[in-house]
Structure formats: C-alpha cells, structure tokens
Enzyme design. Structure first.
Site, PDB file in Angstrom:
ATOM      1  N   LYS A 176       5.159   5.354   2.192  1.00 16.82           N
ATOM      2  CA  LYS A 176       5.876   5.016   0.966  1.00 16.82           C
ATOM      3  C   LYS A 176       5.144   5.423  -0.314  1.00 16.82           C
ATOM      4  O   LYS A 176       5.783   5.701  -1.333  1.00 16.82           O
ATOM      5  CB  LYS A 176       6.191   3.520   0.928  1.00 16.82           C
ATOM      6  CG  LYS A 176       7.248   3.096   1.934  1.00 16.82           C
ATOM      7  CD  LYS A 176       7.623   1.636   1.743  1.00 16.82           C
ATOM      8  CE  LYS A 176       8.751   1.232   2.664  1.00 16.82           C
ATOM      9  NZ  LYS A 176       9.242  -0.138   2.396  1.00 16.82           N
ATOM     10  N   ASP A 229      14.464  -1.117  -1.978  1.00 14.13           N
ATOM     11  CA  ASP A 229      13.996  -2.434  -1.526  1.00 14.13           C
ATOM     12  C   ASP A 229      14.286  -3.510  -2.568  1.00 14.13           C
ATOM     13  O   ASP A 229      14.611  -4.652  -2.225  1.00 14.13           O
ATOM     14  CB  ASP A 229      12.492  -2.407  -1.230  1.00 14.13           C
ATOM     15  CG  ASP A 229      12.168  -1.718   0.087  1.00 14.13           C
ATOM     16  OD1 ASP A 229      13.030  -1.708   0.983  1.00 14.13           O
ATOM     17  OD2 ASP A 229      11.049  -1.194   0.219  1.00 14.13           O
TER      18      ASP A 229
END
Length: 285
Positions: free
Chosen positions: A68, A104
């Site tokens: 990420k 997210d």
C-alpha cells in the site's frame, strides 16, 4: 477474445475476499468482465506495474499488504485522500496515467453515514491501534469532526499519527493497556453525543492475540465497531451486543471499500441490496 479485468494484488493473497465480492457484483450486474487475484512479491511490484501499463484489458487493481505504501512512487498521480492517509489501496488507469486512491476511508465511514449526518453536541472516538488501517480510520473520523483517543503499544507513535493526520485537532493518546484496565468512570450525560469505540487492530482475529478490553470505558449509547472479519462476530462485538451497544462488524468496511473500487473499475455502481445480505451469505459460506 479477451475480457476486461481487474484484480487484487498482495503477498500473500490467497486469503483475500475481494474476488468473491467483485465476482458476485459482476455476475449480478451482467458485466462481461473478470476480477482476479494476483500474487505479487515486493521485489516484483515494479515489474507488475510496468506490465499492466500496456494492457488495454486491465481496469485496475486493489492493493493489499505489503504494497500500500510501496506502490505510491510507481504511480503517476495520487488522489488527496490517499496522499493524506499515506497509503493506496486502489489503482486505476485514467487517460494514460495510473491513479492511486484510497477507498478504505469511504468503506469505514459508510455504515456510519446516517449517524454522521446528524447534528451532535460532541463527537468522540476511542480507536485501538496505530497500524495501516488505523491511519485511514483516524483520517476519516478527524475529517468528520470527532475528537479522537488513540491507543497503541507505543503512545509516541499514536501521537505522531495524530500530529501528522490532523495537526490542528485536540486529540489524545493512551497506552494499549489503558482500555484493558477496569474502570468505574462515571460518564456525564451523553444525550445528543456520538461515541464510537473502534478496534482497528488484528487483535481478536483467528490466529492472533485476544483484544483485552474493559467495557467500563464505553460511554452509554456508544457504537462499537470492529474491522476484524474472521471471526465476523469477535469477542469484543459479542460482549458489546450482550451489553446492549450498537455494533458494526468488519464486513461493513470490507464491502464498502470494495464498492467504491468497483465503480472506479467498471464505471457503474456496485449492484447492492439494502443490507448486502446475499453477498454476506456467500462470504460466510
């Protein structure tokens, strides 16, 4: 004849529920496309990105650990929310560029939207954890005007996170064991307030240490939220439910962030029913 496709990348990747989620929506929407998983080791990440740049069928990818942060320098543009969180979990090709985003935050906030749309005298969240998921949660809740108490094994790391993600906020930190210790704290009137308690760690997950938490720290009327998905009802959520608190399980965030990514990949909203009941049944099968 080839078909458009998107995928999820990570190391490891076999545990990912993303193919099941996106595959269900593709089937329901009648879209002739695929969603795959692709095992990409850290040493191969740059080669993976280079290979996908020239693939006209590739609609993008979801990004799981440990990529990420590492993927960010390999992209052409990073959206503001991903830059703020410091992590990319979705990559899409846009006009010849690879654009990194972070769904997210949207996924975590989705089940809270009705509550967040209300007016409150005061908003506070007690967040357990200082890892990657906590970064997105801290950023999202700070933008929604909550005072945050972040607990971690290293309070200095918690303070650094708050100073980085919301430097102007009047937030607080605590050691992880603060919420494990019994308390008889007398909460004031919580009428008109919004209180959240969030487990943003892997504590309580199958194969991990338990989350030690004393519910004396939970104000009346709180919402208890656990991002763990296995088990879906963690001991933390089970006790919260038994004590009469509202609860939100980890599939809410997982499905919510996937829906935001699906629309980016396939240019249509994810075909969801009100409570994602059928999808939840499939994921639990």
């Amino acid at each position: 004849m080839t078909r458009p496709y998107a995928e999820v990348i990570g190391d490891p990747i076999a545990q990912s529920k993303s193919p099941a989620i996106h595959g269900f929506w593709l089937e329901r929407a009648g879209i002739a496309a695929d969603y795959r998983s692709c095992h990409v080791r850290p040493a191969d990440l740059a080669d993976y990105i280079a290979s996908r740049r020239g693939d006209d069928d590739w609609r993008g990818c979801n990004v799981t650990m440990p990529h990420k942060q590492a993927i960010m320098p390999l992209l052409d543009r990073i959206e503001p929310i991903a830059a703020k969180v410091g992590a990319v979990n979705t990559v899409v090709p846009v006009d010849g560029e690879l654009v990194g985003s972070n769904t997210d935050v949207a996924g975590f906030l989705e089940p809270l939207r009705t509550e967040l749309a209300k007016q409150h005298y005061f908003r506070m969240a007690r967040i357990i954890g200082t890892g990657g998921a906590a970064r997105a949660i801290i950023a999202g809740l700070a933008d929604e005007g909550l005072v945050l108490v972040v607990a971690g094994r290293d309070p200095a790391k918690a303070r650094a996170l708050l100073d980085e993600l919301d430097p102007g906020g009047e937030h607080h930190v605590a050691p992880l064991d603060h919420f494990a210790a019994p308390t008889d704290f007398a909460f004031d009137d919580r009428e008109g307030c919004l209180d959240l308690v969030v487990n943003a760690t892997s504590l309580g997950m199958v194969g991990h240490d338990p989350l030690h938490f004393d519910f004396g720290h939970v104000p009346p009327g709180s919402i208890c939220y656990d991002i763990v998905t296995a088990p879906l009802e963690t001991p933390f959520l089970a006790e919260a439910k038994a004590r009469g608190f509202r609860t939100i399980d980890g599939l809410n965030m997982l499905i919510g962030q996937a829906a935001a990514a699906f629309e980016r990949f396939f240019a249509v909203p994810a075909p969801r029913d009100d409570d994602d009941d059928e999808l939840r049944r499939r994921l639990g099968a």
